[in-house]
Design a protein around this motif. Structure first.
Motif, short mmCIF file in Angstrom:
data_model
loop_
_atom_site.label_atom_id
_atom_site.label_comp_id
_atom_site.label_asym_id
_atom_site.label_seq_id
_atom_site.Cartn_x
_atom_site.Cartn_y
_atom_site.Cartn_z
N UNK A 8 69.08 34.86 31.60
CA UNK A 8 70.05 34.56 30.54
C UNK A 8 70.58 33.14 30.67
N UNK A 9 70.87 32.55 29.53
CA UNK A 9 71.70 31.36 29.44
C UNK A 9 72.41 31.39 28.10
N UNK A 10 73.30 30.44 27.90
CA UNK A 10 73.94 30.26 26.60
C UNK A 10 73.31 29.05 25.92
N UNK A 11 73.38 29.05 24.61
CA UNK A 11 72.76 27.96 23.86
C UNK A 11 73.33 26.62 24.31
N UNK A 12 72.42 25.72 24.66
CA UNK A 12 72.73 24.33 25.05
C UNK A 12 73.45 24.21 26.39
N UNK A 13 73.57 25.31 27.15
CA UNK A 13 74.24 25.26 28.45
C UNK A 13 73.25 24.80 29.53
N UNK A 14 73.71 23.96 30.48
CA UNK A 14 72.81 23.45 31.53
C UNK A 14 72.73 24.37 32.75
N UNK A 15 72.43 25.64 32.51
CA UNK A 15 72.24 26.57 33.62
C UNK A 15 71.30 27.69 33.17
N UNK A 16 70.79 28.42 34.16
CA UNK A 16 69.98 29.61 33.91
C UNK A 16 70.38 30.67 34.93
N UNK A 17 70.59 31.89 34.44
CA UNK A 17 70.88 33.02 35.32
C UNK A 17 69.62 33.84 35.55
N UNK A 51 65.74 27.05 24.67
CA UNK A 51 66.93 27.82 24.29
C UNK A 51 66.61 28.90 23.27
N UNK A 52 65.56 28.71 22.48
CA UNK A 52 65.22 29.70 21.46
C UNK A 52 64.91 31.07 22.07
N UNK A 53 64.48 31.09 23.32
CA UNK A 53 64.21 32.37 23.99
C UNK A 53 65.45 33.23 24.08
N UNK A 54 66.64 32.59 24.06
CA UNK A 54 67.88 33.31 24.32
C UNK A 54 68.76 33.42 23.07
N UNK A 55 68.15 33.23 21.91
CA UNK A 55 68.92 33.33 20.67
C UNK A 55 69.52 34.72 20.49
N UNK A 56 68.86 35.73 21.07
CA UNK A 56 69.36 37.11 20.97
C UNK A 56 69.94 37.57 22.30
N UNK A 57 70.52 36.63 23.06
CA UNK A 57 71.15 36.92 24.35
C UNK A 57 70.09 37.06 25.44
N UNK A 58 70.36 37.91 26.44
CA UNK A 58 69.54 37.97 27.65
C UNK A 58 68.18 38.60 27.38
N UNK A 59 67.23 38.25 28.26
CA UNK A 59 65.94 38.92 28.31
C UNK A 59 66.05 40.02 29.36
N UNK A 60 65.82 41.28 28.95
CA UNK A 60 66.00 42.43 29.84
C UNK A 60 64.64 43.01 30.19
#
Length: 283
Positions: free
Chosen positions: A233-242, A192-201
């Protein structure tokens, strides 16, 4: 209303609202699409059109006028018409209207076609410019894949070995700051730390498919042969990945607001048709 298509391997369900894929199951009733739990994110796989991401100040200029357009555009909030249906495929359409032209002053038709072939779902985009001038637009996918269990059991395998440089977001806009993903053997371990700043573009990638693995076992492969950009992208602690193939992305922090000059914008001539497709393969 929900439209169902199926073949001998898979069953897919699509909502008329947004022509949004809301379910993709195999013959063992394993669900691969996020259920849209609003506690995390109340969508499944929205269509992003006629922009991808966020505009600076949620507005743009075209032909001397200013228009307001919220993030990811309006297609995801519109009720589509089912214009063709077969056992294994369905095609949906929206067209411009007076209400839409107040936000996007072009005449267009957008078609989304879902087709099941073997163990893959193909999603095709068709944009028709019915305006007497050039039409600028972006379009993209936003499928969320359900990841059960421990998020850190999952990883992403990129097609090619390459530097995985991505842009950071700043107030939902593309900044000039970039980072590199650690990817030994083209493999990125999810955390989840990868997405602390929202999506990877990713503005540019050589890889044209990537695979979701759980404990090193391949589960899902997303192929996007013609798409130049990618978001993850995902949200913190959410069980999905976009995994999001795109034509275009958010405005940069230095954007002028001129839609014709927007970074990543697609432009088609009057009477012309834009087509692209990506696929979700169940492994």
């Amino acid at each position: 209303m929900i439209t169902t298509i199926q073949n001998s391997n898979l069953t897919a369900q699509i909502k008329l609202l947004g022509a949004e894929l809301c379910s993709l199951e195999n013959n063992n009733s394993i669900e691969y699409i996020w259920d849209g739990n609003p506690d995390f994110w109340g969508k499944h796989s929205p269509i992003l059109f006629p922009i991808v991401g966020t505009l600076k100040n949620n507005s743009y200029q075209y032909d001397g006028k200013e228009y307001c357009l919220s993030g990811h555009g309006f297609a995801r909030d519109m009720v589509f018409e089912l214009i063709d249906k077969k056992d294994n495929s369905a095609t949906f359409s929206i067209q411009s209207s007076d209400n839409i032209r107040n936000r996007y002053p072009f005449n267009f038709e957008l078609q989304i076609k879902y087709t099941l072939e073997n163990s893959s779902l193909f999603i095709g985009y068709k944009v028709v410019n019915k305006t007497a001038s050039q039409m600028p637009f972006s379009i993209g996918a936003h499928p969320a894949f359900a990841l059960s269990g421990n998020f850190e059991d999952y990883s992403l395998q990129f097609e090619k070995e390459e530097p995985l440089e991505y842009n950071l977001l700043q107030n939902d806009l593309i900044s000039n700051e970039t980072k590199m993903l650690d990817s030994p053997n083209n493999l990125v371990r999810l955390k989840y730390e990868l997405f602390e700043n929202d999506a990877l573009i990713f503005k540019s990638l050589q890889s044209k498919h990537l695979t979701i693995l759980k404990n090193q076992t391949p589960l899902i492969r997303v192929r996007y042969p013609k798409f130049p950009h990618l978001g993850i992208w995902t949200k913190m602690n959410a069980p999905f990945l976009c995994i999001e193939p795109w034509f275009g992305y958010s405005d940069s922090v230095e954007s002028t607001g001129n839609l014709m000059e927007k970074e990543g914008i697609q432009i088609i001539e009057s009477g012309q048709i834009f087509e692209a497709a990506f696929s979700i393969e169940i492994l």
